[in-house]
Design an enzyme around this catalytic site. Structure first.
Site: not given
Ligand code: COA
Length: 382
Positions: A158, A324, A357
């Site tokens: 991320s 995700d 995620h």
């Protein structure tokens, strides 16, 4: 995440170093200066004689320096203990791993809650605006402090992956490889919209006090908790939430609160996540980092050549997760297209995972195996 007791061999320590001071301030991308800058960091494994086996771990939005092992009195390991350790994908029997808390942080590195030496008060809203490059500038200074000039790899999920990408643009010669898990080269309108809801939840809390809440003894906990709840929904997949909570009631039987309290298990879970986060994190740091995320856009026109990538020899591993919906596969595909178009070596895989995620933090065997294979295949440490 499992909560087991630490073995003595995995005990780690968070250290702090002052990397910039009045005589040598940090010059930010904006031109503003900041001093002093202290950085909290941990290291795992041993730096080899020719200093060629270092890996830098870049944390995501709400992480910290404690990525692996146990500190004294910890009941849980660091946030990426599935990834880092002896025999793990980032194998500390072979590699020297550096993990630091980001600039602007609230876990030992200088940030809005630190004292501004000019006023003797916490910076609060006067903490200078930072961007991705500033986070990387501080990582690079920590590497120099530790005697590391070139990294085998920078790795992160991320926001962590975005730092690895920025690092390649700022100093490609410093990275042999970069691993980006569920990352992105630019937030979508929907991503920015979620950032803004989180910011508004914080700023509209009366305890926010325009960011000057430290001296009041408590900050905008309710707003920060709501911000986290909103964010947390985006970290999980719809499928996983359905599976884990469905329409199950928290206290069984009926709906005692008629809509004004906690009826459903998923509500209780979100309250728990929000409140425990608000107790450990600083709202001004959350505001600063969401802005870092929103403005990051190193390839505004993906067709245009990227001068910083000319001759770039850094090898990339990109990984996305099938469930995700925050930074899903199209985000990684965009990075892949830009890197390919600019002649950079890139390997990309979409990994099947139900965890959304957050997959990058969890035990997803194919994901861990891909990282292990890629990192293990980089030039063998001497
Ligand atoms: N009511 C109240 N609390 C509940 C609950 C319910 N119905 N169901 C579970 N919980 C609590 C558990 O008691 C546990 O509490 P604890 O952590 O205080 O011990 C917690 O929820 C477990 O959370 P869960 O999501 O089930 O853990 P996990 O092991 O599946 O996932 C993480 C671990 C770290 C990925 C996850 O907890 C997390 O924090 N995700 C966000 C991480 C993040 O910031 N990601 C984005 C970075 S960009």
């Amino acid at each position: 995440m499992s909560a087991t007791s630490p073995g003595a061999s995995s005990l780690v320590e968070t250290r702090t170093v002052t990397l910039f001071d009045e005589g040598n301030p940090l010059v930010l991308a904006s031109g503003a200066t900041l001093a002093p800058v202290e950085v909290a960091y941990e290291t795992y494994g041993t730096l080899n004689a020719d200093r060629s086996n270092a890996v830098y771990v870049c944390h995501a939005l709400t992480g910290d320096a404690h990525a692996s092992g146990y500190r004294e009195h910890d009941t849980r390991p660091g946030w990426w203990d599935t990834m880092i350790g002896p025999g793990k994908p980032i194998d500390t029997d072979r590699l020297f791993v550096i993990s630091s808390n980001l600039l602007g942080g609230c876990n030992g590195t200088t940030g809005p809650s630190s004292l501004d030496p000019r006023s003797g008060r916490p910076y609060g809203p006067r903490f200078p605006a930072i961007v991705m490059r500033d986070l990387v500038t501080v990582h690079r200074a920590l590497c120099r402090h530790l005697g590391v000039e070139r990294l085998r790899c920078a790795i992160g999920g991320s926001l962590g992956g975005m730092q690895a990408l920025q690092w390649t643009l700022d100093a490609p010669g410093e990275l042999e490889a970069a691993v980006l898990a569920c990352s992105t080269s630019r937030l979508s309108a929907q991503n920015i919209a979620f950032s803004e809801v989180a910011r508004q939840a914080i700023m509209r809390d009366p305890d926010f006090r325009r960011g000057d809440y430290y001296e009041a003894g408590h900050g905008p906990r309710n707003g920060l908790s709501v911000a986290r709840m909103t964010g947390h929904i985006t970290y999980l997949s719809e499928e996983l939430m359905e599976q884990r909570f469905g329409r199950r009631l928290q206290h069984g039987g009926s709906h005692p609160h008629g809509g004004l309290g906690i009826d459903f298990a998923v509500e209780s879970y979100l309250h728990h996540q929000g409140d425990s986060f608000a107790a450990r994190f600083d709202a001004n740091t959350y505001l600063a980092y969401t802005r870092v995320l929103d403005v990051f856009d190193p390839f505004p026109d993906e067709q245009a050549p990227v001068p910083e990538l000319e001759g770039c020899a850094t090898r990339f591993l990109l990984l996305s997760f099938s469930s995700d919906w925050r930074f899903g596969t199209p985000h990684s595909e965009r990075i892949e297209r830009v890197l390919c178009r600019n002649g950079v070596s890139v390997e990309f895989h979409e990994v099947a995972s139900p965890y959304g995620h957050d997959s990058f933090l969890l035990d997803v065997p194919e994901y861990l195996a891909r990282v292990q294979e890629f990192v293990g295949g980089l030039a063998a440490p001497r």
